[in-house]
Design an enzyme around this catalytic site. Structure first.
Site, PDB file in Angstrom:
ATOM      1  N   ASP A 454       0.866  -1.174   0.000  1.00  0.00           N
ATOM      2  CA  ASP A 454       0.000   0.000   0.000  1.00  0.00           C
ATOM      3  C   ASP A 454       0.911   1.235   0.000  1.00  0.00           C
ATOM      4  O   ASP A 454       2.109   1.137   0.279  1.00  0.00           O
ATOM      5  CB  ASP A 454      -0.897  -0.035   1.248  1.00  0.00           C
ATOM      6  CG  ASP A 454      -1.799   1.179   1.353  1.00  0.00           C
ATOM      7  OD1 ASP A 454      -2.332   1.596   0.315  1.00  0.00           O
ATOM      8  OD2 ASP A 454      -1.961   1.700   2.458  1.00  0.00           O
ATOM      9  N   GLY A 733      -5.268   3.084  -3.400  1.00  0.00           N
ATOM     10  CA  GLY A 733      -6.518   3.710  -3.812  1.00  0.00           C
ATOM     11  C   GLY A 733      -6.335   5.183  -4.136  1.00  0.00           C
ATOM     12  O   GLY A 733      -7.288   5.858  -4.516  1.00  0.00           O
ATOM     13  N   ASP A 897      -6.600  -2.693   3.075  1.00  0.00           N
ATOM     14  CA  ASP A 897      -5.524  -3.612   2.702  1.00  0.00           C
ATOM     15  C   ASP A 897      -5.751  -5.029   3.221  1.00  0.00           C
ATOM     16  O   ASP A 897      -4.956  -5.935   2.932  1.00  0.00           O
ATOM     17  CB  ASP A 897      -4.183  -3.103   3.260  1.00  0.00           C
ATOM     18  CG  ASP A 897      -3.864  -1.694   2.794  1.00  0.00           C
ATOM     19  OD1 ASP A 897      -4.024  -1.435   1.588  1.00  0.00           O
ATOM     20  OD2 ASP A 897      -3.485  -0.863   3.627  1.00  0.00           O
TER      21      ASP A 897
END
Length: 1251
Positions: A454, A733, A897
């Site tokens: 991430d 994202g 995540d």
């Protein structure tokens, strides 16, 4: 840097993926990830599709019904589902979370059942039963029972400890409290007691316990600010707003207690941004959407309290639907070890069968004619051979080592504690140690091929900092004093002259402060005034201090910087904004706010100054600002050069500009603006068109440079992992520009990287599919498939792709399926056949496309996937697992995540800014990304090497021990007689040879931790499975076979025709057994000494202690005293003392040990001299290498005039707060009556402007 990006694409406009949109409409479900070939569309997808495709106000698919303040309603029979036989359960989940496996009653039976599902444990249980049959067994039952009980006991204790921890965590969450209406009043209740239909009250900084409909709040118009970091990784605040009707009537406790609203909505699903439903109340129906729903996992911010109605609870909440299934993870070595155990079992059966046939033959030829061997039973040779088959299965059972699994568990447990105790992975700032949350995956940390990370909060600190700026062509932000002289002495600017300074802002350019205070350049003051006025930030005062809430962290950083430089944003109303300009408060009329969106990439504000002048202030991405500048901008080139400098420093840039507007011009424009504001159709497009008319001929002021601070050590970590041949993919994202900036900042991307975007990839894959289709003709099966590369070899390439393009490329858009698939019931056999063929073709095409994408992505040195959903993150990980058969690791810090962490072979959670959801679902956790290099390159590599050494040695020592029985069989008529004493067989694996190998598995290291980090190339042995594979396994077995031959035949030869010192021949069976056992124990313990790379006192003590323990126990068991107490169990009375007083026996033992070990020493010496490994070379020169070299960050070379990448400022992922500000809904005011609104059923807000 060059880019392979076409200006035009071949797709229709309506099908073109949008880089800015998170494609929640096309995410995959867990079932599809588990079974890609399933022809049946999963139930969850059906529910998701129904929830999205239907947009009418009244939907018959809204089958989820919720009645406020009425628990009995949800217990009606038609809401009950049959769970097990006649046991029924409500379809409405309760709010308790359950992650534990056992309770007090189920632990023992369930744990034993799970343990006996392991092939080895079940195998030894069967052996134990066989040993109880006298006709079969020649070995005492306790030789199997004691080790089996030890194995089961240790494993059960470990499982119990793990489950108790899960119970504790569940209790901690389920016992959180909030206020729930019961008996007409708010009462404190635990989360686990909340049910669907309950009305709850939440206060500031509370976590939302379930998915709730917002009814009212303490804010005007029942606004509620929430932080969604647990859901999407974004720490900036978002606002939710209740229905006008509930805001008006549901403020008081008695009104909330009397509330009897009825909700019909979609079934529980995993769409975080979608909600469709209807509230029926007061004989009126009100539409509900996602803006009125607070999701579990959000945190209430800047709102004193709010009230809500529970719609989904527990497992039905959207965050739980997104969390995915908990997969049982096993390591690659586990699978390999199981196959090897099966191989040994096959060898055992073959050996036993051969020896049984040999016994039947021997009985027929010799046994039946030897009267002295008659045992009173007239069994046929075939029957005796059958019994001996099972006898040899029992005698040779130690070929399958019962203690193998428990030893592996002990080693893994120890290695897990070493990770927990590692002070170099302890983050003192937050008192957070590293934590191994599982004990079964340690050695797999040494075999990682791909890391999926991430971005927000994992690579970055998620803290935006104002670093530099360019004003009127002059760059500010270097270390300079007030007279504009650069110097190396770092002296922070003193902001004590500014009463509004927050005391946390660090800046080092004193010359900028001098310019602001002197006012010599008015552009400098106007620059910071623009930052203070052109934004959609909200402000409130807490204990007299200003507190800003921004729609994006970047915007908050800019407003905060302006505040510290003397231009503090103090307050705003619907039509005004108040700024403190170097201590002087001035209020400006806000005439219009031209809000940001993803297409405009800019925002503007039009204000009237106290002097009556009208000015437009604008900030935005340089690409869009430069298109709208006036031709006469003297600092245009200097600012562009500054932007290039900032871009090379991986700072996020933003251009600032302004223009003065004539009264007449504004009046004409404002009419168009007002008309567009109330347009009933295409309102956003109309507004954007009007905005374009006024945002032109702008005067450039300068540019800002913000640093999205990386966590400490991120570039170093990524560099080291890359040298270890580990590929890193970033899945986030966040916006594409933001992700790209971070890619440069952490050096995943460099200036010589060729970046490929979604459209490039799509065209490459399209061409590859065409080529494959052309080659797939009649003769395709006769031609070997050619593995072509997508890119020419050499060159540094990276792939940046958005979630929308990912769906397009991987054919995940279900709406594009052929119409033939929509036939519910094929009418004819032909239709049925065509439908099946179409499905098969689509699945084949999709699978081939996915494989091609993975092959292409793996040719790139870096891959960044942005604007992806939690499901897409998991899908990307799953694709690499599926098509590359590679070991994967996922690392993240937010609830978004979790699915990725569960899907990867190993999941790592970072305990950071975004809660503990990721940590709770992870296998390992720590506080900083930089600790990953130590986890993999040190602990992972050591664990892999230790486990491989342990397994190779374990198989060796067991074969050396067990196959002595095989050689002995040729001399005892294949009678399944044991070559050793029964107690030696029982204790060999438990006491005599267990401790040294356990300590090697726990403590051994080929090189130190510092050298492991300094030479990441050492890591590749695990990735390539070089230390434990079938070849190594069979070498260990061969070594064991040869050792067993030496252990048997040298003592056998020595015992033939021998005479002792006393004239007696020491050639009896018991002395022979003692000689072989003594030679075996010394040999295998010295062998572990040869295998040990890292000697400590503990290792040495365990080796010599094991040998001493063997002799001590043997002399005790062979004493007359213990024989008197247990005559049937201890039959080797006096053997040890009689045999071992003969020097001839000791000479035999020494000779046997020497013949076993000297060839090993010779081979090791030749190997290290002629074919040394990397670790051998480093060990040889380790003294010279003690001076550690420091990793130096790559120096960036900036060349003026060379086109560089654009490092873009990141706005919020959604529109800002402009609608709220201009409508006045965010401003505290007296509530207005709602008679007209109640009559209409709902209220519609319009944008207003003041001309």
């Amino acid at each position: 840097m060059s880019t392979e990006r076409d200006s035009e694409t071949t797709f229709d406009e309506d099908s073109q993926p949008n880089d800015e949109v998170v494609p929640y409409s096309d995410d995959e479900t867990e079932d599809e990830l588990d079974d890609q070939g399933s022809a049946v569309e999963p139930e969850q997808n059906r529910v998701n599709k129904e929830a999205e495709e239907n947009q009418e106000p009244v939907r018959k698919e809204c089958t989820w019904q919720v009645k406020a303040n009425d628990r009995k309603y949800h217990e009606q029979p038609h809401f009950m589902n049959t769970k097990f036989f006649c046991i029924k359960q409500s379809k409405y989940a309760n709010n308790a979370i359950k992650t534990y496996k056992y309770n007090a009653f189920t632990f023992l039976p369930m744990n034993l059942f799970e343990q006996f599902k392991r092939a080895a444990n079940f195998y030894f249980l069967v052996l134990l039963i066989l040993q109880a049959i006298p006709q079969i067994s020649t070995l005492a039952w306790y030789t199997t029972l004691f080790p089996l009980l030890l194995v089961l006991g240790i494993t059960a204790i470990k499982d119990l400890v793990d489950d108790v921890a899960r119970h504790k965590m569940d209790r901690e969450i389920n016992n959180r409290t909030c206020e729930v209406i019961k008996d007409g009043r708010f009462k404190v209740a635990k989360w686990k007691d909340i049910q669907v239909g309950d009305v709850i009250r939440l206060r500031k900084n509370d976590f939302v316990p379930a998915d709730i409909l917002l009814l009212s709040s303490s804010e005007p118009n029942s606004l509620c600010y929430v932080e969604t970091a647990e859901l999407d990784g974004e720490t900036n605040l978002k606002f939710k707003m209740s229905l006008e009707i509930t805001d008006q009537y549901l403020q008081r406790e008695d009104a909330l207690a009397a509330f009897d609203g009825f909700i019909e909505c979609e079934e529980p699903n995993n769409r975080l941004d979608k909600f469709t439903g209807i509230l029926s109340w007061r004989k009126t129906r009100f539409p509900l959407d996602a803006d009125k729903i607070l999701l579990r996992g959000c945190v209430i911010r800047n709102t004193d309290f709010c009230h809500g109605l529970v719609v989904f609870a527990g497992a039905d909440t959207k965050i739980m639907k997104n969390s995915g299934k908990t997969r049982f993870k096993r390591t690659k070595i586990d699978y390999l070890m199981n196959y090897m155990v099966y191989t040994i079992i096959v060898v055992l059966i073959l050996l036993s069968a051969g020896l049984a046939i040999g016994h039947a033959y021997w009985e027929a030829q010799v046994g039946n004619y030897s009267w002295y061997l008659y045992d009173g039973e007239d069994a046929t040779p075939s029957l005796r051979g059958f019994f001996n088959f099972w006898g040899y299965i029992i005698v040779l059972n130690t070929m399958v080592p019962i203690s193998l699994y428990v030893s592996v568990e002990v080693i893994r447990l120890g290695q897990s504690h070493f990770i927990n105790w590692d002070l170099q992975m302890y983050y003192a700032e937050k008192d957070t140690p590293a934590k191994a949350r599982t004990t079964t995956l340690n050695e797999q940390l040494g075999q990682i091929h791909y890391i999926f990370s991430d971005k927000t909060g994992t690579l970055t600190q998620n803290i935006m900092t104002f670093k530099k700026c360019c004003i009127n062509g002059q760059i500010y932000g270097d270390h300079r004093d007030a007279s504009q002289h650069n110097h190396n002495k770092i002296e922070q600017v003193d902001f004590s002259w500014n009463t509004y300074a927050d005391g946390k802002f660090a800046f080092y350019d004193h010359y900028l402060i001098e310019q602001i205070q002197s006012g010599k350049e008015p552009e400098v003051r106007q620059f910071f005034f623009l930052l203070a006025v052109c934004h959609t930030v909200m402000v409130d005062r807490i204990d007299g201090h200003l507190n800003y809430q921004a729609a994006s962290p970047d915007e908050g950083a800019l407003v905060n910087a302006a505040r510290n430089f003397g231009f503090a944003f103090l307050a705003r109303t619907q039509n005004t904004i108040t700024i403190s300009e170097l201590g002087t408060e001035r209020t400006y009329n806000v005439l219009a706010i031209l809000d940001f969106n993803s297409d405009r990439k800019r925002m503007s504000i039009i204000v009237r100054t106290p002097e009556g002048n009208i000015k437009l202030y604008c900030k935005g991405a340089d690409t869009v600002i430069y298109e709208r500048l006036h031709r006469m901008n003297p600092t245009k080139q200097e600012t562009q050069d500054a932007l290039d400098v900032f871009a090379n420093e991986t700072l996020r840039t933003l251009c600032l500009c302004y223009k003065e507007i004539e009264e007449k011009e504004f009046a004409e424009w404002n009419k168009k603006f007002m008309a567009a504001s109330v347009a009933s159709t295409n309102r956003d497009e109309a507004l954007d068109k009007v905005y374009e008319e006024i945002e032109k001929d702008l005067i450039l002021l300068g540019a800002t440079a913000i640093e999205d601070k990386l966590q400490d050590g991120v570039p170093e970590t990524i560099s080291k992992l890359a040298k270890a041949d580990i590929k890193i993919w970033v899945l986030t994202g966040d916006k594409k520009e933001t992700a790209e900036n971070i890619g440069f900042a952490c050096e995943l991307l460099t200036e010589d990287t060729t970046i490929c975007y979604g459209e490039d990839i799509n065209s490459l894959l399209h061409a590859r599919m065409e080529n494959q289709r052309n080659r797939g003709g009649v003769y395709a099966k006769f031609v070997q498939p050619v593995q072509e590369r997508f890119f020419p070899s050499g060159g540094n390439r990276a792939l940046i792709i958005t979630g929308s393009w990912l769906n397009e490329i991987l054919l995940e858009k279900k709406t594009k399926r052929s119409k033939i698939l929509k036939l519910k019931f094929p009418r004819t056999e032909e239709e049925k056949r065509m439908r099946t063929q179409s499905k098969r073709r689509l699945e084949t095409k999709k699978e081939q496309r996915q494989k091609n994408f993975v092959d292409l992505a793996c040719e790139c040195s870096a891959v960044i996937c942005c604007r992806v959903t939690p499901k897409q993150k998991a899908m990307v990980v799953d694709l690499v697992k599926k098509y590359k058969k590679a070991i994967t690791l996922a690392i993240g810090d937010g609830a978004n995540d979790v699915n990725m962490i569960k899907t990867a072979h190993i999941g790592v959670g970072i305990s950071g800014q975004e809660g503990m959801q990721a940590v709770m679902s992870s296998d390992y956790s720590f506080a900083q990304f930089r600790y990953l290099q130590r986890l993999l390159l040190v602990h992972g590599r050591w664990s892999y090497i230790r486990m491989c050494k342990f397994l190779r040695y374990f198989f060796y020592k067991n074969f050396a021990f067990t196959l002595v029985h095989f050689w002995y069989s040729f001399f005892n008529g294949y009678s399944a007689q044991t070559a050793y004493e029964d107690w030696f067989i029982t204790l060999y694996n438990v006491l005599y040879s267990s401790l040294p190998v356990l300590l090697m598995g726990l403590l051994d290291q080929d090189v130190s931790d510092k050298l492991s980090l300094r030479f990441p190339g050492l890591y590749v042995v695990g990735q390539r499975d070089l230390l434990f594979n079938y070849k190594r396994f069979f070498v260990s077995l061969l070594h064991g076979v040869l050792t067993s031959m030496i252990l048997f035949f040298i003592p056998l030869g020595a015992y033939l025709q021998t005479v002792g010192q006393d004239g007696e021949a020491p050639s009896d069976y018991q002395s022979f057994a003692v000689t072989m056992a003594s030679a075996l124990v010394i040999t295998v313990n010295f062998q572990i000494g040869l295998d040990t790379s890292y000697w400590t006192f503990v290792n040495a003590f365990s080796i010599f202690g094991s040998i001493a323990l063997y002799f001590g126990i043997m002399f005790d068991f062979h004493s007359a005293g213990i024989h008197v107490l247990f005559p049937s169990a201890f039959q080797f009375t006096g053997t040890a003392s009689n045999a071992l007083r003969q020097p001839y026996i000791w000479l035999t033992i020494i000779l046997t040990v020497a013949v076993c070990l000297l060839p090993v020493v010779a081979i090791r010496f030749l190997s290290m001299t002629i074919w040394p490994s990397e670790s051998d070379k480093i060990q040889k020169h380790r003294k010279r290498l003690k001076a550690e070299e420091q990793w130096q960050r790559r120096q960036q070379v900036f060349r003026r005039g060379v086109s560089s990448r654009r490092s873009a400022y990141a706005f919020s992922h959604q529109r800002g707060y402009a609608d709220l500000i201009s409508s006045g809904r965010s401003i505290r005011k007296k509530r207005s009556p709602l008679d007209a609104i109640v009559a209409d059923g709902t209220a519609e807000y319009r944008r207003t402007g003041d001309s």
